[in-house]
Write an enzyme that holds these catalytic residues in place. Structure first.
Site, PDB file in Angstrom:
ATOM      1  N   PRO A   2       0.824  -1.186   0.000  1.00  0.00           N
ATOM      2  CA  PRO A   2       0.000   0.000   0.000  1.00  0.00           C
ATOM      3  C   PRO A   2       0.871   1.253   0.000  1.00  0.00           C
ATOM      4  O   PRO A   2       1.819   1.362   0.766  1.00  0.00           O
ATOM      5  CB  PRO A   2      -0.762  -0.108   1.309  1.00  0.00           C
ATOM      6  CG  PRO A   2      -0.650  -1.503   1.756  1.00  0.00           C
ATOM      7  CD  PRO A   2       0.448  -2.142   1.001  1.00  0.00           C
ATOM      8  N   GLU A   3       0.557   2.164  -0.880  1.00  0.00           N
ATOM      9  CA  GLU A   3       1.217   3.464  -0.896  1.00  0.00           C
ATOM     10  C   GLU A   3       0.248   4.459  -0.251  1.00  0.00           C
ATOM     11  O   GLU A   3      -0.756   4.057   0.322  1.00  0.00           O
ATOM     12  CB  GLU A   3       1.554   3.858  -2.340  1.00  0.00           C
ATOM     13  CG  GLU A   3       2.369   2.783  -3.067  1.00  0.00           C
ATOM     14  CD  GLU A   3       2.696   3.136  -4.503  1.00  0.00           C
ATOM     15  OE1 GLU A   3       2.774   4.333  -4.810  1.00  0.00           O
ATOM     16  OE2 GLU A   3       2.883   2.215  -5.304  1.00  0.00           O
TER      17      GLU A   3
END
Length: 288
Positions: A2-3
């Site tokens: 996840p960014e």
DNA sequence: ACGCCTACCTGCTTGC
DNA sequence: TGCAAGCAGGTAGGCG
């Protein structure tokens, strides 16, 4: 992992669903998930009985602020997920930490690859920039992020402030965007997307960018991150929101994992190259 | 101090 | 079908 958009989605979900909840107990089934120097047993003892005041995000970490001022940080890394499970939902073999809430629900930290880390810190120091020494041996939660760069979606992240950071930076622009001390929250997907949008080649030396290119990149970064949030994040295999559902941002990506497919701008095939061990997708015709 | 590379983990996909 | 290699959203930590 996840960014920024994926972590932001999780944090917003949790803010809606578990704000005010009390953690009755916690179970840790993979010790290394609990960040050094806190031993897992101590972590469990410390978190037991805590009440959640608020949830937000810094960089790519979810911040769970407790009513006594302490803050739990959750760095999801590659495959981490925080999922709220209603009573009776089947057990998850990849749950590494389970928080039992007083209302009968569970907050599950799921992480197939076990890279993610959960920490518990004293509050404070989040607004100050801090030193690198503080980041190496954190005491307060602010220290954890002391070496991180600016939040790209914050009001104070102006073009001028971004441009200053390019001075004497000889590094190539793509790896620089992935450097969390340069700018926080951008990862491999959104770095490729922002560079495509700004029409900048990933191998360009940072200090060779013109004022106009920096302005385009600044705008592109903010646009792709905001679009990612609007679509609840990009899911390929593991990422899900706190509702356990994938986001739809992957459908709208212009270059990431579109190797050999036509560029949406010029129709030529998207190229893939490996840059510092990371896959990089770009259009060699329209990114200069 | 910077910049580059490896290690940390597991599961899925690809190619022989 | 089976097996091995390659691949994946990240980032400490070690080296030169």
């Amino acid at each position: 992992m996840p960014e920024l958009p994926e972590v932001e989605t999780v944090a917003r979900d949790l803010q809606r669903w578990i704000r005010g909840a009390t953690i009755r107990d916690a179970t840790v089934s993979w010790d290394r998930t609990i960040r050094h120097p806190l031993p897992p047993e101590r972590f469990v003892a410390e978190i037991r009985g805590a009440t959640v005041r608020r949830i937000d995000r810094r960089a790519k970490s979810v911040l769970v602020h407790l009513t006594d001022g302490r803050v739990m940080t959750v760095a999801l890394r590659m495959t981490g997920a925080l999922i709220v499970a209603e009573p009776g939902v089947a057990a998850d073999p990849f749950a590494r930490v389970i928080f039992s809430l007083a209302d009968g629900r569970e907050l599950r930290y799921r992480d197939v690859r076990k890279f993610g880390r959960i920490g518990l810190w004293e509050g404070g120091g989040l607004r100050r920039s801090g030193t690198k020494a503080a980041a190496k041996a954190p005491g307060r939660v602010g220290d954890v992020f002391a070496a991180h760069g600016p939040e790209p979606l914050s009001r104070s992240f102006t073009v001028a402030r971004f441009a200053e950071r390019f001075r004497r930076r000889t590094k190539r622009i793509k790896p620089l965007l992935l450097d969390q001390s340069f700018i926080a929250g951008v990862g491999n997907i959104y770095a490729d997307e922002a560079l495509w949008r700004a029409r900048i080649h990933p191998l360009r030396a940072a200090d060779s960018l013109s004022e106009d290119e920096i302005r385009r990149l600044h705008r592109s970064i903010r646009t792709v991150l905001r679009q990612g949030i609007a679509d609840r994040g990009a899911s390929f295999s593991d990422y899900v929101g706190a509702d356990g559902q994938p986001g739809s941002a992957a459908e709208k990506l212009k270059v990431y994992r579109r190797t050999d497919q036509p560029c949406y701008r010029c129709g030529r095939p998207i190229r893939r190259m490996v840059l510092d061990t990371r896959a990089t997708h770009f259009c060699e015709h329209c990114q200069k």
